[in-house]
Motif scaffolding. Structure first.
Motif, PDB file in Angstrom:
ATOM      1  N   ASN A   1     129.935 -14.749  71.993  1.00 45.54           N
ATOM      2  CA  ASN A   1     130.113 -13.643  71.944  1.00 45.54           C
ATOM      3  C   ASN A   1     130.030 -12.310  73.312  1.00 45.54           C
ATOM      4  N   LEU A   2     130.837 -12.767  74.192  1.00 45.40           N
ATOM      5  CA  LEU A   2     130.907 -12.603  75.621  1.00 45.40           C
ATOM      6  C   LEU A   2     131.269 -10.680  76.009  1.00 45.40           C
ATOM      7  N   PRO A   3     130.555 -10.071  76.191  1.00 49.79           N
ATOM      8  CA  PRO A   3     131.430  -9.169  76.315  1.00 49.79           C
ATOM      9  C   PRO A   3     133.324  -8.040  76.799  1.00 49.79           C
ATOM     10  N   LYS A   4     133.840  -8.071  75.710  1.00 52.94           N
ATOM     11  CA  LYS A   4     135.422  -8.082  75.756  1.00 52.94           C
ATOM     12  C   LYS A   4     136.047  -9.138  75.443  1.00 52.94           C
ATOM     13  N   MET A   5     135.271 -10.245  75.120  1.00 44.75           N
ATOM     14  CA  MET A   5     136.680 -10.730  74.426  1.00 44.75           C
ATOM     15  C   MET A   5     136.463 -11.206  73.262  1.00 44.75           C
ATOM     16  N   HIS A   6     136.696 -10.070  72.608  1.00 44.07           N
ATOM     17  CA  HIS A   6     137.292 -10.587  71.151  1.00 44.07           C
ATOM     18  C   HIS A   6     138.069 -11.309  70.596  1.00 44.07           C
ATOM     19  N   PHE A   7     136.907 -12.307  69.383  1.00 41.74           N
ATOM     20  CA  PHE A   7     137.895 -12.808  68.983  1.00 41.74           C
ATOM     21  C   PHE A   7     138.498 -12.994  67.473  1.00 41.74           C
ATOM     22  N   ARG A   8     137.854 -11.974  66.752  1.00 42.01           N
ATOM     23  CA  ARG A   8     137.922 -11.714  65.119  1.00 42.01           C
ATOM     24  C   ARG A   8     137.174  -9.855  65.334  1.00 42.01           C
TER      25      ARG A   8
END
Length: 499
Positions: free
Chosen positions: A98-105
């Motif tokens: 759940n890294l910042p600015k790394m959206h997967f969903r």
């Protein structure tokens, strides 16, 4: 946000061929006189899926003209599955972190995350994974770019459709025992949460996502098993049928990395491959018949898609010439990353179509584009802009080495007419002085217009058209180039066939 605004946000994900180079020319012939920033662009991964199709219809875009099943592939038969699975597994880990600015969903109640952000994240993972694979295996772009593009394309394709693939995977594991489902990369708790009755579907989805993420953070084997299952489903049911139907060959198309019992449970009987393929092909043929019938009956666009697309590319030339560091349309220095340019290009397409929509409403004229036509326009804008360097170099190279650019030829076009007729700056300015070229594009509308037309034509003929043909699909206007009348130029723009 209105549905039309959401559509505008989504069209940037459309381009079929974002991750491929445009032409089949020898890389060793490419001009080496590039800026330091351009040389840093070692390997480009699309910011939208290379294979963006439904089951049985693969939207293929590759660097070279692919051999048919009766020909011998020119690619070395390296096993591409391990790096692909590793990259997908890495994506699952990064999603869990759940890294910042790394959206997967994106959940239904997410209002601050856009689809292009997910796609951009998947592109970063694919690119980082390929660069790591390139370093560890000591691969070179000159020898292994085709293989790297195939792996990157599959990683992108799986990561950008994680939601649908995982949903399908969970359904297939629904009736299996808890002891077995781990081999498929499925968590018992994840299934239990989704099987429970709930009045809040979004909350239920979030809890299931939290469960699998918590497990993926620390369980490498679970991530690896899940990555294998997802890739197997993609290869067997999405990429494979469409490619085989069109006699297109990619390396490592078979699912040969699963134990037979896992294959049987996940995909059907591995002992009767011909039967499985026959069943898939029958389904695909029925789908194709329906598509072809629809295509035959579908009316042509009420108005040409080209003018607005050319307007956007022309405007992009002028914007790029300003070299705005906050919204770059090219690499400006050695500290800039390619994904920053990709992001700017997507935002440019977004803003351009939003502006067009607003202007139409001011004139009390509602946009007449269908959803498919808007997707096509947006995809073409992005598709051209992400590969402007290649398109510009290729067109200049083809013209300069043809009769149109040879002084002794009767077909030669006078240098003082190159801008208006060919969309090129004469006197070798194209390769020597970017600043001079930019100033000319800023100040000379006819030059910018002619250049935009030729970039779009080259893209349609060499990228979109072949990709559509390989996938068995058709665009609303069949990728037809009807805005350039010069037959000599059109012949010069046709795809080059590898010898």
């Amino acid at each position: 946000m209105t549905s039309h605004q959401k559509l505008i946000r989504c069209i940037i994900l459309y381009s079929l061929a974002l991750g491929c180079s445009c032409f089949s020319f020898d890389a060793s012939l490419h001009s080496r006189k590039k800026s330091a920033a351009a040389r840093r662009r070692t390997f480009d991964v699309a910011t939208s899926p290379l294979w963006g199709a439904t089951a049985g219809e693969s939207n293929v875009a590759t660097d070279t003209i692919l051999p048919t099943e009766n020909e011998t592939p020119t690619l070395k038969q390296r096993d591409l599955h391990p790096p692909t699975i590793d990259a997908i597994s890495k994506g699952l880990l990064m999603r869990a972190q759940n890294l910042p600015k790394m959206h997967f969903r994106i959940f239904e109640d997410d209002e601050n995350i856009e689809p292009w952000e997910v796609t951009l994240t998947c592109g970063k993972v694919a690119q980082q994974s390929m660069e790591e694979w390139q370093r560890v295996e000591q691969l070179t772009l000159e020898e292994h770019e085709d293989e790297m593009q195939v792996v990157a394309g599959r990683v992108m394709a799986v990561l950008t459709r994680l939601e649908e693939l995982e949903e399908d995977l969970l359904k297939r594991c629904n009736k299996m025992s808890e002891e077995v489902i781990f081999d498929f990369g499925v968590l018992p708790k994840e299934l239990q949460i989704l099987q429970a009755c709930s009045e809040d579907d979004v909350k239920q989805m979030r809890e299931a996502a939290a469960a699998i993420d918590a497990a993926c953070l620390f369980d490498e084997q679970l991530r690896y098993n899940r990555a294998k299952s997802l890739l197997a489903m993609f290869l067997h049911e999405i990429e494979g049928p469409g490619l085989r139907r069109n006699s297109v060959v990619l390396p490592c198309m078979d699912v040969d990395f699963l134990p037979e019992e896992i294959f049987d449970a996940l995909l059907g009987s591995a002992s009767d491959v011909s039967g499985v393929e026959k069943s898939v092909e029958d389904n695909v043929e029925k789908s194709v018949e329906n598509v072809e019938t629809t295509v035959e009956e579908k009316a042509s666009p009420s108005q040409s898609l080209h003018p607005i697309t050319i307007d956007a590319i022309e405007e992009a030339f002028r914007f790029r010439a300003q070299n705005v560091t906050t919204s770059p349309l090219r690499l400006l220095d050695s500290n800039m990353e390619w994904f920053e340019v990709q992001y700017s290009i997507m935002k440019f397409a977004d803003r351009f179509l939003e502006k067009y929509t607003k202007e139409s409403k001011k004139k009390n004229k509602e946009p007449t584009w269908t959803e498919e036509e808007l997707q096509t326009i947006g995809g073409r804008i992005v598709g051209v802009l992400v590969r402007l360097d290649d398109l510009e170099w290729e067109w200049n190279h083809r013209v300069s080495t043809s009769t149109l650019g040879q002084p002794e030829s009767s077909d030669m076009i006078p240098y003082n007419q190159w801008k208006s007729i060919l969309g090129l700056h004469p006197d070798n300015v194209e390769q020597r002085c970017t600043k001079t070229l930019d100033m000319a594009l800023l100040e000379e509308k006819d030059f910018a217009r002619a250049r935009a037309e030729r970039m779009l034509a080259l893209f349609l003929l060499c990228v979109e058209g072949p990709a559509m043909k390989a996938s068995g699909n058709r665009s609303p206007d069949d990728s037809e180039v009807d805005f350039i009348q010069d037959s000599t130029q059109l012949n010069l723009m046709m795809p080059k066939v590898n010898e």
